[in-house]
Design a protein around this motif. Sequence first.
Motif, PDB file in Angstrom:
ATOM      1  N   GLN A   1       1.010  12.363 -14.442  1.00  0.00           N
ATOM      2  CA  GLN A   1      -0.604  12.740 -14.942  1.00  0.00           C
ATOM      3  C   GLN A   1      -0.646  13.788 -16.108  1.00  0.00           C
ATOM      4  OE1 GLN A   1      -3.241  12.977 -11.330  1.00  0.00           O
ATOM      5  NE2 GLN A   1      -1.539  12.388 -10.271  1.00  0.00           N
ATOM      6  N   PRO A   2      -0.082  15.013 -16.121  1.00  0.00           N
ATOM      7  CA  PRO A   2      -0.197  15.796 -17.451  1.00  0.00           C
ATOM      8  C   PRO A   2       0.400  15.033 -18.739  1.00  0.00           C
ATOM      9  CG  PRO A   2       0.456  17.124 -15.414  1.00  0.00           C
ATOM     10  CD  PRO A   2       0.671  15.553 -15.073  1.00  0.00           C
ATOM     11  N   GLN A   3       1.531  14.276 -18.419  1.00  0.00           N
ATOM     12  CA  GLN A   3       2.313  13.767 -19.481  1.00  0.00           C
ATOM     13  C   GLN A   3       1.088  12.673 -19.941  1.00  0.00           C
ATOM     14  OE1 GLN A   3       6.374  12.562 -18.862  1.00  0.00           O
ATOM     15  NE2 GLN A   3       6.123  13.203 -16.755  1.00  0.00           N
TER      16      GLN A   3
ATOM     17  N   GLY B   1       1.415   5.466 -15.288  1.00  0.00           N
ATOM     18  CA  GLY B   1       0.102   6.063 -14.961  1.00  0.00           C
ATOM     19  C   GLY B   1      -0.971   4.819 -15.176  1.00  0.00           C
ATOM     20  N   ARG B   2      -1.996   5.177 -14.822  1.00  0.00           N
ATOM     21  CA  ARG B   2      -3.279   4.403 -15.066  1.00  0.00           C
ATOM     22  C   ARG B   2      -4.802   5.098 -15.371  1.00  0.00           C
ATOM     23  NH1 ARG B   2      -4.087   1.573  -9.600  1.00  0.00           N
ATOM     24  NH2 ARG B   2      -3.607   3.302  -8.890  1.00  0.00           N
ATOM     25  N   TYR B   3      -5.302   4.698 -16.225  1.00  0.00           N
ATOM     26  CA  TYR B   3      -6.328   5.564 -16.869  1.00  0.00           C
ATOM     27  C   TYR B   3      -7.753   4.924 -16.836  1.00  0.00           C
ATOM     28  CZ  TYR B   3      -8.316   6.231 -21.657  1.00  0.00           C
ATOM     29  OH  TYR B   3      -9.165   6.618 -23.080  1.00  0.00           O
ATOM     30  N   GLN B   4      -8.588   5.911 -16.864  1.00  0.00           N
ATOM     31  CA  GLN B   4     -10.149   5.521 -17.051  1.00  0.00           C
ATOM     32  C   GLN B   4     -10.700   6.633 -17.960  1.00  0.00           C
ATOM     33  OE1 GLN B   4     -10.947   2.820 -15.538  1.00  0.00           O
ATOM     34  NE2 GLN B   4      -9.316   2.567 -14.185  1.00  0.00           N
ATOM     35  N   CYS B   5     -11.656   6.280 -18.878  1.00  0.00           N
ATOM     36  CA  CYS B   5     -12.527   7.412 -19.538  1.00  0.00           C
ATOM     37  C   CYS B   5     -13.600   7.067 -19.810  1.00  0.00           C
ATOM     38  CB  CYS B   5     -11.627   7.399 -20.867  1.00  0.00           C
ATOM     39  SG  CYS B   5     -12.039   8.594 -22.062  1.00  0.00           S
ATOM     40  N   ILE B   6     -14.631   7.997 -19.917  1.00  0.00           N
ATOM     41  CA  ILE B   6     -16.093   7.839 -20.706  1.00  0.00           C
ATOM     42  C   ILE B   6     -16.260   8.651 -21.710  1.00  0.00           C
ATOM     43  CG2 ILE B   6     -18.298   7.957 -19.912  1.00  0.00           C
ATOM     44  CD1 ILE B   6     -17.950   6.849 -17.356  1.00  0.00           C
TER      45      ILE B   6
END
Length: 614
Positions: free
Chosen positions: A504-506, A583-588
């Motif tokens: 997560q931090p990476q 990891g898996r990512y989401q963003c707004i």
Amino acid sequence: MKRRTFLASVPLAAAGLALDGGALAAPRPKAKAQPKPAPEIVPGSGTIDRPDVHGGDRPTGASWASRSAAFGLSGAAGTAHPLATLAGIDILKAGGSAVDAAIAINACLGFLEPTACGIGGDAYAMLWDPKLGKVVGIAGSGRSPRNLSLETVRSRARADGTIPSHGAVSVSVPGAVDCWWTLHQRYGKLKWADLFEPAIAHAEHGAPVAPVVAEYLYRGVKAIKRTDRGVEENANAIATYAPGGEAPRPGEIFRNPDLARTYRMIAKGGRDAFYEGEIARTIDAYFKRIGGWMDRADLAAHRSNWSEPFATDYRGTTVHAIGENTQGLATLQMLNMLERFDMKAAGFQSARSIHLQAEAKRLAYEDRARHYADPAAVRVPEQWLVSKAYAAERAKLIRPDRINRSVRPGNAPSHGDTTYFTVADRDGMMVSFIQSNFRGMGSGLVADGLGFMFQDRGQLFALEDGHPNIYAPGKRPFQTIIPGFATRGGQPWMSFGVMGGDMQPQGQVQIIVNTVDHGLDIQAAGDSPRWHHEGSSERMGEDTEDSDGPIGLLRLERGVPDATRKALANMGWKLGESDGGFGRYQCIEARSSGGRRVYAGASEMRADGVALAY
């Protein structure tokens, strides 16, 4: 809120429509007579592993991007499952706040993505409060059972001296439901019960299992079935997640009526139904039956707490992180070190860029393993860890052209498996939310008739004397789950997160470097090939047992250029294969156009999810 609001999200099977062979099914052509008919090919059942084949050509933007970001004026949601995203959008359109939508989404994901989250786990969130004009944090992290002693935990430890990932010894109080309730009390607009309608409908009527979820369900059920995992009982978990004895395959309709019933109790009775009412009594009786330790008193004592996030400036972007008992400080530590180098000049996906980031990770994670713990139980030097002065000292240990063969934690001044989603509403509130049962779906334990698994977060306690994260009754374990948030000029910019244990931090750092240093849009920044470093001289409970020596193992996704791989190997890095652990990512993202707010939503191509805006 009427249930018909959510009919668009409920599978056709729930409405009694035939999926195969019924009125909606396309007529099948008559098979030609053949002496040896070819086997039927089921679309989506095949896997072609060709690293030399890449996606199609996009007419604009980054060539490797899987899709465009979704744009809208009124709201946005990005989750790891399309049906959860739709539920969030429905809540927003019904007048709900971003917090309302986040709760509805998380409840849905507890059914749709049980491999990553559920009400047996903890939750953390950061949100932009438009009235206060600031980022606000909340920590929904449960404590260890008060009747479980350090001596008992040590007696159950594995051969390597760590706490097992399965069984009652790894269970801590679930914090998610109280986190939802606490957020709703301050920021909710719709009625509490309305937020559970979509999840109840899905759990009762069933929903097709998404491909990535199906893969991890298969692995999770397989692990739970093993008799040597130390699980006190596994019949409930198998009956819940593998009805008929086997985990559902992709596209198969899965139901969880027990969870639907539990959600109904929470919808009617609020957080007290979970921590003090019938659900709490059932949990208490279950752990007494199997010889566990968590009881009603542990549940009744739990409360979430508002947490002031830490922040650091990275080239004009302010990146926020929750401290508490999480690894959020590692993101800020890494960025503070990388700010000392010209990352843009280092080059996108270059060996120099990945080398600098991985070296910053190694240094930050030494501190993570030595200093991070529950600040309510021990003195954690948080301000010192995220200070620019300390980062300047640590950055001097990074050589741009070679590996530091010996990294150690700094000397503090004397005095001590996950889902992510994000939602934004028409009022400007943006919520960054992360919730998890931790490794392998959780502890393997499902209380009688409740339909959810308890987390195994207690595995992350240390057992060595003098360690700040050493196990103690009624203490919060070190947490890996961290939401991300970034602001610019005192205004919200990105609500984002990257799931996956120590990744997560990476992953958060890679998103910031990709957007701030290389100017990528939020979808391309997430679709870019990632690196993941494993191993260090100081270990936490979730680290791999084989750290491949003091340098560790640097895993690269297949999209990393061959020239970069060769140069990293020449530097001395031991490179590992792509293992899906990136990891898996989401963003707004919040933008401005003509004085109006515009939301852009991005979702992860490595998972089943989707981002939508309207």
